[in-house]
Design a protein around this motif. Sequence first.
Motif, PDB file in Angstrom:
ATOM      1  N   TRP A 159      21.247 -43.605 -48.592  1.00  0.00           N
ATOM      2  CA  TRP A 159      20.906 -42.386 -49.345  1.00  0.00           C
ATOM      3  C   TRP A 159      20.408 -42.693 -50.744  1.00  0.00           C
ATOM      4  N   ASP A 160      20.680 -43.881 -51.240  1.00  0.00           N
ATOM      5  CA  ASP A 160      20.387 -44.176 -52.650  1.00  0.00           C
ATOM      6  C   ASP A 160      18.919 -44.521 -52.862  1.00  0.00           C
ATOM      7  N   HIS A 161      18.482 -44.359 -54.102  1.00  0.00           N
ATOM      8  CA  HIS A 161      17.166 -44.830 -54.505  1.00  0.00           C
ATOM      9  C   HIS A 161      17.247 -45.328 -55.949  1.00  0.00           C
ATOM     10  N   LEU A 162      16.142 -45.369 -56.653  1.00  0.00           N
ATOM     11  CA  LEU A 162      16.080 -46.123 -57.908  1.00  0.00           C
ATOM     12  C   LEU A 162      16.397 -45.322 -59.168  1.00  0.00           C
ATOM     13  N   GLY A 163      16.584 -43.988 -59.025  1.00  0.00           N
ATOM     14  CA  GLY A 163      16.978 -43.187 -60.181  1.00  0.00           C
ATOM     15  C   GLY A 163      15.847 -42.813 -61.111  1.00  0.00           C
ATOM     16  N   VAL A 164      16.139 -42.860 -62.404  1.00  0.00           N
ATOM     17  CA  VAL A 164      15.164 -42.465 -63.419  1.00  0.00           C
ATOM     18  C   VAL A 164      14.745 -43.713 -64.174  1.00  0.00           C
TER      19      VAL A 164
ATOM     20  N   PHE B  63      17.836 -34.117 -57.857  1.00  0.00           N
ATOM     21  CA  PHE B  63      18.695 -35.213 -57.412  1.00  0.00           C
ATOM     22  C   PHE B  63      18.444 -36.509 -58.190  1.00  0.00           C
ATOM     23  N   LEU B  64      17.525 -36.462 -59.159  1.00  0.00           N
ATOM     24  CA  LEU B  64      17.335 -37.546 -60.126  1.00  0.00           C
ATOM     25  C   LEU B  64      17.173 -38.941 -59.544  1.00  0.00           C
ATOM     26  N   GLY B  65      16.540 -39.017 -58.377  1.00  0.00           N
ATOM     27  CA  GLY B  65      16.284 -40.341 -57.796  1.00  0.00           C
ATOM     28  C   GLY B  65      17.507 -41.002 -57.188  1.00  0.00           C
ATOM     29  N   ARG B  66      18.619 -40.255 -57.057  1.00  0.00           N
ATOM     30  CA  ARG B  66      19.796 -40.693 -56.303  1.00  0.00           C
ATOM     31  C   ARG B  66      20.263 -42.113 -56.615  1.00  0.00           C
ATOM     32  N   LYS B  67      20.422 -42.418 -57.861  1.00  0.00           N
ATOM     33  CA  LYS B  67      20.904 -43.760 -58.205  1.00  0.00           C
ATOM     34  C   LYS B  67      22.436 -43.768 -58.217  1.00  0.00           C
ATOM     35  N   PRO B  68      23.046 -44.824 -57.670  1.00  0.00           N
ATOM     36  CA  PRO B  68      24.510 -44.907 -57.691  1.00  0.00           C
ATOM     37  C   PRO B  68      25.068 -44.748 -59.114  1.00  0.00           C
ATOM     38  N   PHE B  69      26.208 -44.074 -59.232  1.00  0.00           N
ATOM     39  CA  PHE B  69      26.957 -43.828 -60.485  1.00  0.00           C
ATOM     40  C   PHE B  69      26.324 -42.791 -61.399  1.00  0.00           C
ATOM     41  N   THR B  70      25.282 -42.106 -60.935  1.00  0.00           N
ATOM     42  CA  THR B  70      24.681 -41.088 -61.789  1.00  0.00           C
ATOM     43  C   THR B  70      25.017 -39.702 -61.218  1.00  0.00           C
ATOM     44  N   LYS B  71      24.566 -38.679 -61.926  1.00  0.00           N
ATOM     45  CA  LYS B  71      24.740 -37.315 -61.444  1.00  0.00           C
ATOM     46  C   LYS B  71      24.045 -37.146 -60.087  1.00  0.00           C
ATOM     47  N   GLY B  72      22.945 -37.862 -59.912  1.00  0.00           N
ATOM     48  CA  GLY B  72      22.208 -37.820 -58.650  1.00  0.00           C
ATOM     49  C   GLY B  72      23.043 -38.345 -57.489  1.00  0.00           C
ATOM     50  N   ASP B  73      23.893 -39.321 -57.755  1.00  0.00           N
ATOM     51  CA  ASP B  73      24.832 -39.865 -56.761  1.00  0.00           C
ATOM     52  C   ASP B  73      25.773 -38.752 -56.303  1.00  0.00           C
ATOM     53  N   THR B  74      26.434 -38.111 -57.256  1.00  0.00           N
ATOM     54  CA  THR B  74      27.381 -37.037 -56.924  1.00  0.00           C
ATOM     55  C   THR B  74      26.715 -35.936 -56.115  1.00  0.00           C
ATOM     56  N   LEU B  75      25.535 -35.509 -56.588  1.00  0.00           N
ATOM     57  CA  LEU B  75      24.814 -34.439 -55.878  1.00  0.00           C
ATOM     58  C   LEU B  75      24.473 -34.846 -54.448  1.00  0.00           C
ATOM     59  N   ALA B  76      23.975 -36.067 -54.301  1.00  0.00           N
ATOM     60  CA  ALA B  76      23.524 -36.522 -52.978  1.00  0.00           C
ATOM     61  C   ALA B  76      24.693 -36.652 -52.007  1.00  0.00           C
ATOM     62  N   VAL B  77      25.766 -37.318 -52.413  1.00  0.00           N
ATOM     63  CA  VAL B  77      26.859 -37.538 -51.439  1.00  0.00           C
ATOM     64  C   VAL B  77      27.538 -36.219 -51.070  1.00  0.00           C
ATOM     65  N   ASN B  78      27.641 -35.299 -52.020  1.00  0.00           N
ATOM     66  CA  ASN B  78      28.229 -33.999 -51.689  1.00  0.00           C
ATOM     67  C   ASN B  78      27.324 -33.195 -50.757  1.00  0.00           C
ATOM     68  N   PHE B  79      26.034 -33.269 -51.032  1.00  0.00           N
ATOM     69  CA  PHE B  79      25.076 -32.577 -50.153  1.00  0.00           C
ATOM     70  C   PHE B  79      25.192 -33.105 -48.725  1.00  0.00           C
ATOM     71  N   ILE B  80      25.257 -34.426 -48.588  1.00  0.00           N
ATOM     72  CA  ILE B  80      25.304 -35.050 -47.253  1.00  0.00           C
ATOM     73  C   ILE B  80      26.614 -34.699 -46.542  1.00  0.00           C
TER      74      ILE B  80
ATOM     75  N   GLY C  20       4.059 -38.991 -67.419  1.00  0.00           N
ATOM     76  CA  GLY C  20       5.001 -37.895 -67.615  1.00  0.00           C
ATOM     77  C   GLY C  20       6.086 -37.766 -66.555  1.00  0.00           C
ATOM     78  N   ASP C  21       6.015 -38.596 -65.511  1.00  0.00           N
ATOM     79  CA  ASP C  21       7.001 -38.515 -64.433  1.00  0.00           C
ATOM     80  C   ASP C  21       7.901 -39.749 -64.496  1.00  0.00           C
ATOM     81  N   SER C  22       9.203 -39.533 -64.591  1.00  0.00           N
ATOM     82  CA  SER C  22      10.110 -40.678 -64.689  1.00  0.00           C
ATOM     83  C   SER C  22      11.105 -40.734 -63.537  1.00  0.00           C
ATOM     84  N   ILE C  23      11.000 -39.810 -62.579  1.00  0.00           N
ATOM     85  CA  ILE C  23      11.976 -39.765 -61.489  1.00  0.00           C
ATOM     86  C   ILE C  23      11.439 -40.455 -60.240  1.00  0.00           C
ATOM     87  N   TYR C  24      12.197 -41.451 -59.800  1.00  0.00           N
ATOM     88  CA  TYR C  24      11.875 -42.161 -58.560  1.00  0.00           C
ATOM     89  C   TYR C  24      12.519 -41.373 -57.422  1.00  0.00           C
TER      90      TYR C  24
END
Length: 559
Positions: free
Chosen positions: A332-337, A62-79, A343-347
């Motif tokens: 639902w949002d968070h800070l993204g990547v 879910f890539l840190g669920r940042k608005p306007f990213t792929k993580g956004d799409t995944l999160a809102v559809n999941f919810i 080595g970890d870049s995902i929030y």
Amino acid sequence: MNITFSMTKYVILSTIAIVLYASCNNGKQQQHNTDGLDSAALAAISLSSYQTNVATLASDEFLGRKPFTKGDTLAVNFIADKFQSLGLAPGNGSSYFQEVPMVEITSKPVDPTLTFEGKNSSITVQYLDDYVIGTRRQEENIVVEATDLVFVGFGIVAPEYNWNDYEGIDVKGKTVVAMVSDPGRYDATLFKADTMTYYGRWTYKFEEAGRQGAAGILLIHDTGAASYGWDVVRTGWSGPQLDLVTDDKGTTSPAFEGWISAETAQKLFQISGVASNIMEAAKQPKFKAVPLEVSTKVALHNTFRHASSNNVIAKIEGTVRPDETIIYTAHWDHLGVGEAIAGDSIYNGAIDNAAGVAALFELAKAFRAAQVKPERTIVFMALTAEEEGLLGSAFYTNNPLYPLNKTVANLNMDAFSALGETKDVSIVGIGQTDIEDYVERSAAKFGRSVRGEKNPSSGGFYRSDHFNFVKKGIPGLFMGSGSELLSTDTTQINTRQQALEGRYHTVHDEVDEHWDFEGILADIRLFFDIGYTMSLETTFPQFKAKSEFRDLGEKRLAK
Ligand SMILES: [Zn+2]
């Protein structure tokens, strides 16, 4: 180790609950237990599904669920899928989505240095090291020529506290310099003593400067009073800023808004010919704003990107008063990547706030399972862009899908504690609303006590989504786990503490095997009972007499 322990404990507890429920339901039309709790509803709240949902939302996928990213799409559809599969009706007509149009403003000073011209001398300060600056105005170029500076103390207009820092001074076209926090921080007889009022928040100070017609505002940073260091201001202001798309395109805000460091403020006062203790003087009642005999010139270049995100909304319609709503929220949002750390870049944002969103699902199950169905409509709202300045909730309350004057309360969940079950429960901004009376009564049913937050001077009440409901006169509750842990196993507590400490807004806010979710489940049960109790009543909770939102609340209900 303790995951296994809790799971075992959970299985035993839930088995007992099911047995109890089955036996008292035997042959009779059971409604409530003698303690006033709906056991069928509570039994529907499940640790295993809760944990699974937190883990999914907080997974790297879910890539840190940042608005306007792929993580956004995944999160809102999941919810939305989850809401549907739980049998909830769409909350926005036939849709589970409310589109939130936003603009991303990247604002940079044309010249990284900023010069303050005094009568006899001048000082020049550096962007990011000494000052930060930006704008809400959606204009490509902003130029403010030779604006005079005025020191306005706290920059507060609060008639109920008989305080007006702008009295007798016209700041139109000028730049105001203001202190953070409010007078109560320094004098317990003023405002709400060390509990910060909204007047102490920087967002208020910017809004007030806009109402006063100021061309610009610069806030003086103070680590103690702001409750965070200059580095937080610096990183928070150095990148692009998201804002809602509004009809006025930001023109009611000052042309520029920013912060200066404490050292910069000292230098500024030195060249301005004012008394060196001016900030002390400003803490006293009846302080008068002081022109600084200093001017500056500001030029900003802005670029814009428009994009939309979504609030995800579902409901269970009330059986008797469907037009009256109780709204549960969790962003639902968070800070993204971001920058990679080891080595970890995902929030991942597991606690902040996959934990809150997954709680919405458990609450939905509980309401669906309740013996007596809620008489008022229960709304479940997963909000976008909280981390970008509470934007999803601001958009909702400016574009409500349910009438504001029929919205009974907002119950907001943002960041639970995974330390384990607690005897107490903590209300952020205690003393604001009658919802607290519901918390008291419900907590007592679970044998829990209620207390205020640990650090009331940090203004937590103004820092999550319920506050946008409050700004419209709707009582909001921001409640978290308490601090009196039931466990006496200090080794276990230490392990859990280590697995949580220093993880807020870092790449380490990811599900940890040492976390204990039992305390969160207990809090969800409490959240359920509070909203459920309200859903069977006809009264509207109000703001308490001493709340700065009391009048606003009364006006809203009169509409
Ligand atoms: Zn949060």
